[in-house]
Design an enzyme around this catalytic site. Structure first.
Site, PDB file in Angstrom:
ATOM      1  N   GLU A  43       1.006  -1.383  -0.013  1.00 12.48           N
ATOM      2  CA  GLU A  43       0.010   0.130  -0.051  1.00 12.48           C
ATOM      3  C   GLU A  43       0.866   1.275   0.112  1.00 12.48           C
ATOM      4  O   GLU A  43       2.286   1.320   0.417  1.00 12.48           O
ATOM      5  CB  GLU A  43      -0.801   0.305   1.109  1.00 12.48           C
ATOM      6  CG  GLU A  43      -1.721   1.070   1.292  1.00 12.48           C
ATOM      7  CD  GLU A  43      -2.411   1.248   2.682  1.00 12.48           C
ATOM      8  OE1 GLU A  43      -3.758   1.794   2.565  1.00 12.48           O
ATOM      9  OE2 GLU A  43      -2.117   0.840   3.757  1.00 12.48           O
ATOM     10  N   LYS A 115      -9.486   1.199  -2.252  1.00 11.65           N
ATOM     11  CA  LYS A 115      -9.766   0.615  -0.972  1.00 11.65           C
ATOM     12  C   LYS A 115     -11.072   0.728  -0.361  1.00 11.65           C
ATOM     13  O   LYS A 115     -11.397   2.217  -0.406  1.00 11.65           O
ATOM     14  CB  LYS A 115      -8.464   1.291  -0.247  1.00 11.65           C
ATOM     15  CG  LYS A 115      -8.662   0.830   1.366  1.00 11.65           C
ATOM     16  CD  LYS A 115      -7.452   1.260   2.095  1.00 11.65           C
ATOM     17  CE  LYS A 115      -7.406   1.113   3.502  1.00 11.65           C
ATOM     18  NZ  LYS A 115      -6.079   1.469   4.181  1.00 11.65           N
ATOM     19  N   CYS A 160      -4.847  -3.455   2.948  1.00 12.50           N
ATOM     20  CA  CYS A 160      -4.399  -3.003   4.332  1.00 12.50           C
ATOM     21  C   CYS A 160      -5.727  -3.234   5.329  1.00 12.50           C
ATOM     22  O   CYS A 160      -5.922  -4.323   5.625  1.00 12.50           O
ATOM     23  CB  CYS A 160      -3.809  -1.487   4.339  1.00 12.50           C
ATOM     24  SG  CYS A 160      -2.984  -1.259   6.114  1.00 12.50           S
TER      25      CYS A 160
END
Length: 286
Positions: A43, A115, A160
């Site tokens: 990330e 995300k 993440c």
């Protein structure tokens, strides 16, 4: 059945995308020398910058981002798949997107993923993060089929904090994902507590490989990330790991036949049942 070598590229991204692109190139070359044909970065590969003025000054449209362009060129040059775990790019309105990019060996953009889950938390010792103040969350889970070796593998894309939401990865597994991904910039505090168990849990409960490159060490903007990039097999065994937080490469062989084997032994995905929620007790306990 598909067998291929995968690499996790551990980085320590700073505030300058050009420097991060140079580190990316060195790590890609090492991974290719070691035989990897699917390469994944963490990330925020493009930059890690807490200062809003610095961040905004370096934010670009996806087609103009230095690291995105470098990844496309490196994939084409080395004839490998490169999965950029994420880069901060201009989104819609006044917010950025935390976006993953997957490139084919010809440099074709195969998939992107924004995300979904924002890291809005208050940790011990005054550590606090509000990703929703900077990023517009994604709304669609990502899947992509990659031609790897003599077959194909279906990847589920995550980033993440997504790893803490098992329903995302379960839905991908039910849609045929054999390799789940959660490239990350885990804080040192949360990484020491939860990184390994979360990665192994997602692998075990979905009977899938989990591949997660990570940021590691003390960064230019002062934050500390945990490192320990991982490749985990469908039985929950760690196949490859960066032992600490230094930049580097870890490589492991992925054999998708292990996915079918694990899901046959423990068919929890097939055995899952819909259920209601019953509660007996006072209203104050709901």
């Amino acid at each position: 059945m598909t067998v291929f070598s995968a690499a996790v590229l551990q980085m320590r991204s700073g505030e300058e995308p050009r420097d991060n692109a140079a580190l990316l190139e060195r790590l890609v070359e090492e991974a290719v020398r070691r035989g990897a044909i699917y390469l994944q970065t963490p990330e925020m590969t493009g930059m890690l910058a807490r200062d809003r003025e610095v961040f905004n000054a370096r934010l670009r449209d996806p087609d103009e981002d230095e690291v995105v362009k470098a990844a496309r060129d490196l994939a084409r040059r080395h004839r490998v798949h490169i999965h950029i775990g994420s880069v901060a790019v201009k989104g819609t309105g006044d917010k950025a997107a935390n976006r993953a990019f997957v490139f084919s060996p010809t440099g074709e953009l195969l998939a992107t993923y924004d995300k979904i889950h924002m890291f809005d938390v208050d940790l011990d010792h005054g550590e606090s993060w509000r990703e929703s103040a900077t990023y517009q969350p994604g709304e669609t889970a990502g899947l992509v089929d990659l031609a790897l070796g003599e077959g194909t593998a279906r990847l589920g894309l995550g980033i993440c904090y997504d790893v803490r939401f098992p329903q995302l990865f379960q839905r991908q597994a039910l849609a045929g994902a054999e390799v789940l991904t959660a490239p990350a910039a885990f804080t040192r505090q949360t990484g020491e507590a939860h990184w390994h168990v979360l990665q192994r849990a997602r692998a075990i409960e979905n009977g899938a490989f989990v591949v997660s490159a990570a940021q590691g060490g003390r960064h230019q903007d002062g934050r500390e990330t945990y490192g320990h990039s991982l490749i985990v097999d469908p039985w929950g065994r760690v196949l490859a790991e960066m032992a600490g937080d230094e930049p580097g490469v870890a490589v492991a062989e992925i054999d998708t036949a292990m996915v079918a084997s694990a899901r046959k032994k423990i068919p929890n995905l097939a055995n899952a049942r819909a259920f209601g929620l019953g509660f007996s007790g006072g209203k104050d306990r709901l």
